[in-house]
Design an enzyme around this catalytic site. Structure first.
Site, PDB file in Angstrom:
ATOM      1  N   GLN A  79      45.741  52.218  26.994  1.00  0.00           N
ATOM      2  CA  GLN A  79      44.698  53.231  27.165  1.00  0.00           C
ATOM      3  C   GLN A  79      44.617  54.007  25.849  1.00  0.00           C
ATOM      4  O   GLN A  79      45.403  54.919  25.607  1.00  0.00           O
ATOM      5  CB  GLN A  79      45.034  54.158  28.336  1.00  0.00           C
ATOM      6  CG  GLN A  79      43.912  55.125  28.692  1.00  0.00           C
ATOM      7  CD  GLN A  79      44.317  56.117  29.777  1.00  0.00           C
ATOM      8  OE1 GLN A  79      45.494  56.353  30.028  1.00  0.00           O
ATOM      9  NE2 GLN A  79      43.326  56.725  30.420  1.00  0.00           N
ATOM     10  N   GLY A  84      42.128  60.389  31.633  1.00  0.00           N
ATOM     11  CA  GLY A  84      42.322  60.646  33.049  1.00  0.00           C
ATOM     12  C   GLY A  84      42.766  59.433  33.834  1.00  0.00           C
ATOM     13  O   GLY A  84      42.749  58.301  33.349  1.00  0.00           O
ATOM     14  N   ASN A 172      48.474  65.176  47.160  1.00  0.00           N
ATOM     15  CA  ASN A 172      48.487  63.860  46.540  1.00  0.00           C
ATOM     16  C   ASN A 172      49.834  63.620  45.870  1.00  0.00           C
ATOM     17  O   ASN A 172      50.228  64.344  44.961  1.00  0.00           O
ATOM     18  CB  ASN A 172      47.350  63.803  45.510  1.00  0.00           C
ATOM     19  CG  ASN A 172      47.320  62.519  44.714  1.00  0.00           C
ATOM     20  OD1 ASN A 172      48.060  61.579  44.989  1.00  0.00           O
ATOM     21  ND2 ASN A 172      46.454  62.476  43.715  1.00  0.00           N
ATOM     22  N   HIS A 323      85.204  68.984  20.287  1.00  0.00           N
ATOM     23  CA  HIS A 323      86.237  69.664  21.051  1.00  0.00           C
ATOM     24  C   HIS A 323      85.941  71.156  21.291  1.00  0.00           C
ATOM     25  O   HIS A 323      85.271  71.806  20.503  1.00  0.00           O
ATOM     26  CB  HIS A 323      87.601  69.513  20.370  1.00  0.00           C
ATOM     27  CG  HIS A 323      87.606  69.859  18.911  1.00  0.00           C
ATOM     28  ND1 HIS A 323      87.099  69.028  17.934  1.00  0.00           N
ATOM     29  CD2 HIS A 323      88.053  70.955  18.267  1.00  0.00           C
ATOM     30  CE1 HIS A 323      87.234  69.595  16.756  1.00  0.00           C
ATOM     31  NE2 HIS A 323      87.800  70.765  16.922  1.00  0.00           N
TER      32      HIS A 323
END
Length: 426
Positions: A79, A84, A172, A323
């Site tokens: 993409q 979106g 969702n 340490h």
């Protein structure tokens, strides 16, 4: 059936951790978040997976390759512009085989259980729905896409409504099943107010056309993984369900309570005390006399020195924790050097909630205990100290004795232990 995993985003709310990798490639419980989702799909019987990649796609492709090492077949779609979720899903239309009647789509940054995938497929086969949206209940739905249900079917989706106007507490969950009709709806989808093509708008087009959009309520654990402290929660989740695997060496005099995973080439030296669940990657050297507390996840090639204490933290590949240091409730990037005597505070002296910078704003993490977020390549000086919620940017260095109470940007050096004077790193 084919699965599509959306993993093209930048993960800007996770900066600076995502300056060098996508959010989905951040390690939790010893492996990238994305790997858990691939395994869940595989265990649910899905062998063909398309990953929609974009930002830092090389790290995804180099890790998973063609998927054969994970028992699946993986291909990739890039993409180029992140426009979106609907735009991302639309990218795979031309790659589907004629036998791919339907696709499962999931965001790459969520918890995915194989039993949920099996249930999703069963509901599709039983129903006549064109689309199924997995739903989960939350206490405050105002930051999510909230659904209005009639029976099992979705009649509307409202993005981020005020809590008093929310039609339900069901949101969702970022997991979908679509038949091929979704691509027609995507073509008709217009940009939202955020300037993106939203898959929820595509679903609303289907609803307006009278198509059946089913809501499947999941009772599995769900985490909105967007901000650094949520990765600590995710790490806790995956370690809690882990079982002990011992492939490395454990010297005499080591005390272990609870499950640990110890990978090949690693050694735990005498006097070390471990409270599981804990993950230790390959080729690590831990101890002697180290204290590893619950939900600590240590990457490959990490050295943890004498008398170090680490609690509920993620330590990424190639980092040294030297340490007499303490690291609590923190995320430490790859190839960092935590010098001797470094102390990371994880509790405010006034016991208030700890705020962390997200996209330039101080956000309440909701956690009583939260340490620091270090990007890759951070170096601390001996006896340096860090206040809760501090972020240190990529390749920055902290001088000895410094007390850090504010965020340090990328490629900076703190050169004065009192004034926190900083300069550009050469």
């Amino acid at each position: 059936m084919r699965a599509v995993i959306l993993t093209a985003g930048e993960g800007t709310r996770m900066r600076p951790l995502t300056l060098t990798r996508p959010k989905t490639m951040l390690p939790v419980g010893g492996k990238p978040l994305l790997e858990y989702n691939v395994e869940a799909l595989r265990d649910a019987g899905i062998k063909n997976i398309t990953m929609v990649v974009g930002y830092q796609k090389e790290s995804v492709e180099e890790h998973f390759k063609n998927g054969s090492d994970f028992g699946v077949n993986i291909d990739y779609v890039t993409q180029e512009e992140r426009l979106g979720t609907a735009h991302a899903i639309g990218q795979v239309a031309d790659t589907m085989n004629k036998d791919d009647e339907a696709i499962i789509v999931t965001n790459g940054d969520i918890i995915l259980e194989n039993k949920l995938i099996k249930n999703l497929i069963n509901r599709y086969n039983e129903s006549q729905a064109q689309s199924i949206l997995v739903l989960t209940k939350v206490d405050d739905p105002s930051s999510f896409g909230v659904v209005k249900l009639e029976g099992d079917y979705i009649k509307d989706i409202i993005e981020k409504p005020p809590i008093e106007d929310a039609p339900s507490d069901l949101i969702n969950a970022g997991i979908y099943l679509f038949d091929r009709n979704i691509f027609q709806a995507i073509k008709k989808t217009e940009k939202s107010e955020r300037g993106e093509f939203e898959i929820t708008d595509s679903l609303k087009i289907q609803i307006s056309q009278g198509k059946k959009v089913l809501g499947l309520i999941s009772h599995d654990k769900w985490i909105d993984v967007g901000r650094p402290w949520e990765f600590l929660e995710l790490n806790e989740h995956y370690l809690e369900v882990s079982e002990s695997i011992i492939e490395g060496e454990i010297e005499e005099g080591v005390t272990i309570h609870g499950p640990i995973i110890l990978k090949k080439g690693s050694i735990i030296r005498s006097g070390t005390y471990i409270m599981g669940p804990v993950y230790i990657g390959a080729n690590c050297d831990v101890g002697p006399n180290t204290f590893l507390r619950r939900h600590t996840s240590i990457g490959d090639g990490v050295n943890v020195g004498n008398a170090v204490e680490i609690k509920n933290s993620i330590i990424m590949d190639g980092t040294n924790v030297n340490h007499l240091s303490y690291v609590g409730d923190s995320i430490i990037g790859a190839n960092c050097n935590i010098a001797a005597g470094t102390n990371i505070a994880n509790l405010r002296f006034d016991d208030e909630g700890i705020k962390v910078t997200v996209k330039g704003k101080r956000i309440d993490s909701g956690r009583r205990k939260m340490g620091v977020i270090f990007a890759d390549g951070v170096k601390t000086g001996i006896n340096s100290s860090f206040n809760p919620g501090v972020t240190v940017g990529l390749n920055s260095s902290i001088g000895s004795g410094a007390i850090i109470y504010r965020d340090i940007p990328n490629n900076k050096v703190v050169i004065h232990h009192q004034t926190q004077e900083i300069k550009e790193k050469k």
